[in-house]
Write an enzyme that holds these catalytic residues in place. Structure first.
Site, PDB file in Angstrom:
ATOM      1  CG  ASP A  54       2.081  -5.556   6.395  1.00 14.78           C
ATOM      2  OD1 ASP A  54       1.714  -5.787   5.238  1.00 14.78           O
ATOM      3  OD2 ASP A  54       3.152  -5.961   6.889  1.00 14.78           O
ATOM      4  CE  LYS A  94       2.595   5.705   9.562  1.00 17.28           C
ATOM      5  NZ  LYS A  94       3.857   6.304   9.196  1.00 17.28           N
ATOM      6  CG  MET A 118       7.754   2.415   0.265  1.00 20.32           C
ATOM      7  SD  MET A 118       8.934   1.790   1.474  1.00 20.32           S
ATOM      8  CE  MET A 118      10.087   0.922   0.441  1.00 20.32           C
TER       9      MET A 118
END
Ligand code: SAH
Length: 448
Positions: free
Chosen positions: A245, A267, A380
């Protein structure tokens, strides 16, 4: 090829070492790993050498070297600081056809010591005829990366099964084939994990080894490929399909096997990410088809990695898997920024938190974060930065509490911003900082 590499069986053989200092000690330490009887001769003997060689079957002789002492030796090592003595020992050895090594004098040697990678009973030696010890050590390190420590268990396992294998398969050709199949089967990993009985199912399989896939959950670290573990590198070379990822850096991805299929399941900016459920199903399907699937995840797969869900699917479908930890962003970024996460005086604990905002809120037990002797690390957290600073201020942290925002930590384009809880949101708004970013809050940010 002037030098022939051989592995010398020294069990119960005498090795004469001339010299009693540091050079001799290094050779003695190596010889003590064998089962040789060491006879050391020197006028002065280092206390540590005396301790190591003080008892049978070894022998210490205090005094000058005499040619007669060379008799009955299988190997002779001259390690004195006196060139004259070393030359004499070398000449005596040659005259008696005894292999001799003279420390730091390749011209006087008939044998040289290689750099050794010890995976007992598997031994890998690298030599350059003593012309470049630094290069040989470097090559040994390269080899070390692809031969993990568990090869020792594998070699021990195979040594233990040798007799039975010869009994079961009488033809050499058959045995070789069976062994090759075994080293290509999951049995090899089982033997490396010391699950000998399970490994036997593959080594002594009567029909061809069952094709069964497996999944490797591997931590890719924060970005710098040199921060991969040896075990990660090993499995990256073994897997034929790679699912990775966003957080996996190009440099890390490059270390996967050349001919492996690489599939992005993260993503891309703006696009929908692959659904977790689809990834779970994909892992199961690929392993069922017999593939070795590498699930490569940024940092440590067990920290904010949603690995629980993937493992649950594998367990449910009885797919064998292994987990390899990686260096998490907190460790990587802290090291890259020179920030200690804990410090005797400044921070006695560290918390890893998820700073991702949901509906404009970062839901965390803010009340618990009021102590200034705890370091807070937010993963994050870029989108929630203003809220994080606000909440910490509202819950008792001082306005001048230091905070660092580290972007792309450990990568060539890493950026580090340092400010205070009060000033950081404004600074970040003015700076074009890119994700991934990690936030560290606490006195340690201003270290030293
Ligand atoms: N399993 C990962 C974390 C996944 S969550 C780990 O152990 O590191 C994703 C978050 O990790 C990012 O939003 C960011 O906060 C952090 N992160 C991962 N790699 C990073 C890097 N190289 N530099 C800064 N932050 C990073």
């Amino acid at each position: 090829m002037r030098y022939l590499p051989l592995h010398f069986d020294l069990k119960d053989r005498q090795v004469l070492v001339v010299g009693g200092g540091e050079l001799a000690r290094r050779k003695v330490d190596l010889l003590l790993k064998t089962e040789a009887r060491i006879h050391l001769v020197a006028p002065d003997i280092d206390a540590r050498l005396q301790e190591r060689l003080g008892q049978a079957p070894h022998q210490l002789t205090l005094g000058k070297y005499h040619s007669a002492q060379i008799r009955d030796s299988a190997l002779v090592i001259a390690a004195t600081s006196e060139p004259r003595v070393n030359t004499q020992v070398a000449e005596d050895a040659r005259a008696n056809n005894i292999p001799v090594n003279v420390v730091d004098a390749p011209d006087l040697c008939t044998v040289t010591f290689p750099a050794i990678l010890d995976r007992e009973p598997l031994l890998i030696s690298v030599g350059s005829g003593a012309t470049s010890p630094v290069l040989t050590r470097y090559v040994r390190e390269l080899i070390e990366q692809v031969i993990p420590a568990a090869f020792s268990d594998l070699a021990k396992y195979l040594a233990g099964r040798r007799a039975r294998l010869i009994q079961t398969l009488t033809q050499v050709k058959q045995r070789r084939r069976q062994m090759e199949d075994f080293l290509d089967s999951p049995g090899m990993a089982l033997a490396m994990q010391r699950q000998d009985a399970k490994a036997d199912d593959y080594l002594f399989a009567t029909s061809p080894a069952p094709v069964s896939g497996e999944v490797y959950m591997v931590g890719a670290g924060p970005g710098d490929p040199d921060l991969l573990t040896l075990k990660a590198l090993h499995l990256m070379q073994k897997a034929d399909i790679v699912l990775y990822d966003n957080l996996v850096s190009p440099g890390v991805l490059e270390r996967t096997r050349r001919d492996a299929t690489r599939e992005f399941v993260g993503k891309r900016s703006g696009n929908q990410s692959t659904r977790q459920e689809d990834i779970n199903n994909l892992l199961v399907r690929l392993a069922r088809e017999g593939h070795r699937v590498l699930r490569l995840k940024g940092g440590d797969p067990l920290i904010f990695g949603r690995m629980g869900e993937e493992i649950a699917a594998l367990i449910e479908h009885q797919i064998p898997f292994q987990i390899v930890p990686g260096i998490t962003a907190a460790s990587g970024c802290a090291a890259a920024a020179g920030i200690p996460l804990t410090h005797r005086d400044m921070a006695q604990s560290v918390r890893m938190l998820m700073g991702h905002p949901r509906d404009g809120q970062v839901n965390l037990p803010w009340k618990e974060f009021s102590h200034d002797n705890e370091t807070l690390v937010f993963y994050m957290g870029l989108g929630g930065l203003a809220t994080i600073c606000q909440q910490l201020l509202a819950h008792g942290r001082a306005a001048d509490t230091p905070i660092a925002v580290i972007s792309k930590g450990t990568r060539p384009d890493q950026q580090i911003l340092k400010a205070t809880l009060e000033t950081m949101p404004g600074l970040v708004a003015r700076t074009q900082i890119q994700t991934p970013t990690l936030i560290i809050v606490g006195e340690v940010v201003n270290f030293p």
